[in-house]
Design a protein around this motif. Structure first.
Motif, PDB file in Angstrom:
ATOM      1  N   ASN A 115       2.743   0.012  -3.404  1.00 20.56           N
ATOM      2  CA  ASN A 115       2.056  -0.978  -2.570  1.00 20.56           C
ATOM      3  C   ASN A 115       1.325  -2.013  -3.426  1.00 20.56           C
ATOM      4  O   ASN A 115       0.151  -2.310  -3.220  1.00 20.56           O
ATOM      5  N   GLU A 116       2.035  -2.507  -4.440  1.00 16.65           N
ATOM      6  CA  GLU A 116       1.596  -3.590  -5.332  1.00 16.65           C
ATOM      7  C   GLU A 116       0.506  -3.197  -6.329  1.00 16.65           C
ATOM      8  O   GLU A 116      -0.042  -4.046  -7.011  1.00 16.65           O
ATOM      9  N   GLU A 117       0.198  -1.907  -6.450  1.00 20.93           N
ATOM     10  CA  GLU A 117      -0.780  -1.445  -7.437  1.00 20.93           C
ATOM     11  C   GLU A 117      -0.095  -0.542  -8.454  1.00 20.93           C
ATOM     12  O   GLU A 117       0.627   0.385  -8.077  1.00 20.93           O
ATOM     13  N   GLY A 127       7.028   4.203   4.563  1.00 18.33           N
ATOM     14  CA  GLY A 127       6.588   2.808   4.604  1.00 18.33           C
ATOM     15  C   GLY A 127       5.974   2.336   3.305  1.00 18.33           C
ATOM     16  O   GLY A 127       5.842   1.139   3.090  1.00 18.33           O
ATOM     17  N   ASP A 128       5.585   3.262   2.415  1.00 22.22           N
ATOM     18  CA  ASP A 128       5.043   2.853   1.115  1.00 22.22           C
ATOM     19  C   ASP A 128       6.138   2.146   0.325  1.00 22.22           C
ATOM     20  O   ASP A 128       7.311   2.532   0.378  1.00 22.22           O
ATOM     21  N   GLU A 129       5.740   1.122  -0.414  1.00 16.93           N
ATOM     22  CA  GLU A 129       6.671   0.375  -1.252  1.00 16.93           C
ATOM     23  C   GLU A 129       6.485   0.808  -2.695  1.00 16.93           C
ATOM     24  O   GLU A 129       5.363   0.850  -3.195  1.00 16.93           O
ATOM     25  N   VAL A 130       7.581   1.130  -3.368  1.00 17.49           N
ATOM     26  CA  VAL A 130       7.549   1.565  -4.756  1.00 17.49           C
ATOM     27  C   VAL A 130       8.435   0.612  -5.561  1.00 17.49           C
ATOM     28  O   VAL A 130       9.604   0.409  -5.229  1.00 17.49           O
ATOM     29  N   LEU A 131       7.869   0.046  -6.615  1.00 15.56           N
ATOM     30  CA  LEU A 131       8.601  -0.878  -7.475  1.00 15.56           C
ATOM     31  C   LEU A 131       8.863  -0.201  -8.811  1.00 15.56           C
ATOM     32  O   LEU A 131       7.927   0.240  -9.490  1.00 15.56           O
ATOM     33  N   HIS A 136      13.139  -2.506  -5.682  1.00 18.83           N
ATOM     34  CA  HIS A 136      12.092  -2.419  -4.678  1.00 18.83           C
ATOM     35  C   HIS A 136      12.522  -1.367  -3.664  1.00 18.83           C
ATOM     36  O   HIS A 136      13.431  -1.590  -2.869  1.00 18.83           O
ATOM     37  N   PHE A 137      11.855  -0.196  -3.706  1.00 19.71           N
ATOM     38  CA  PHE A 137      12.172   0.905  -2.801  1.00 19.71           C
ATOM     39  C   PHE A 137      11.133   0.984  -1.692  1.00 19.71           C
ATOM     40  O   PHE A 137       9.971   0.681  -1.905  1.00 19.71           O
ATOM     41  N   VAL A 138      11.559   1.440  -0.527  1.00 17.14           N
ATOM     42  CA  VAL A 138      10.651   1.783   0.557  1.00 17.14           C
ATOM     43  C   VAL A 138      10.859   3.259   0.830  1.00 17.14           C
ATOM     44  O   VAL A 138      12.001   3.729   0.962  1.00 17.14           O
TER      45      VAL A 138
END
Length: 144
Positions: A115-117, A127-131, A136-138
């Protein structure tokens, strides 16, 4: 070659390993509407937790996670092999134990982001976003 052509060529050059834990879940056009937390909690086509490639190379590709550790990296023996220079050889791992899912960075050069951190470790929910590099994974939960 224009910028769009270079981007398309770069996306084709990225290699993603195929194994039985990889499925393709058609998500339709998601560019303007990423998966919401509610949508990510009830995705059809698989059971349990999965990582959906939301943007970037191989959008729509879904990696179904199994109990235990799932390693991610550029090393060919990684469970999720992402052959791209933005991904470290041993980038991170996902740890699934029952209904608890975590991501743990493995000392990667470019870091793992939730989530951009940037995180060393983090609990995950649908729903969390993992980069990971430019992938870019959800986090999704399936309803088979």
């Amino acid at each position: 070659m224009n910028d769009e052509s270079r981007k398309e060529q770069a996306d084709r050059d990225v290699e993603v390993e195929n194994d039985p834990t990889v499925v393709f879940v058609p998500l339709g056009e998601r560019a303007e509407h990423p998966l919401s937390r509610d949508e990510a909690s009830h995705v059809g086509g698989f059971e349990g937790y999965a990582l959906v490639v939301e943007q970037g190379p191989r959008a729509g590709l879904t990696f179904v996670l199994k109990d235990g550790n799932t390693t991610v990296g550029r090393h060919p023996e990684s469970d999720i092999f992402l052959n791209d220079v933005t991904v470290s050889r041993h980038h991170c791992r996902f740890v699934l134990s029952g209904d608890d899912l975590r991501v743990e960075d493995s000392g990667s050069t470019n870091g793992t982001y939730v989530n951009e951190e940037r995180v060393d470790a983090s609990a995950l929910t649908p729903g969390d976003e993992v980069l990971v590099g430019r992938f870019h994974f959800v986090v999704a939960h399936g309803d088979v």
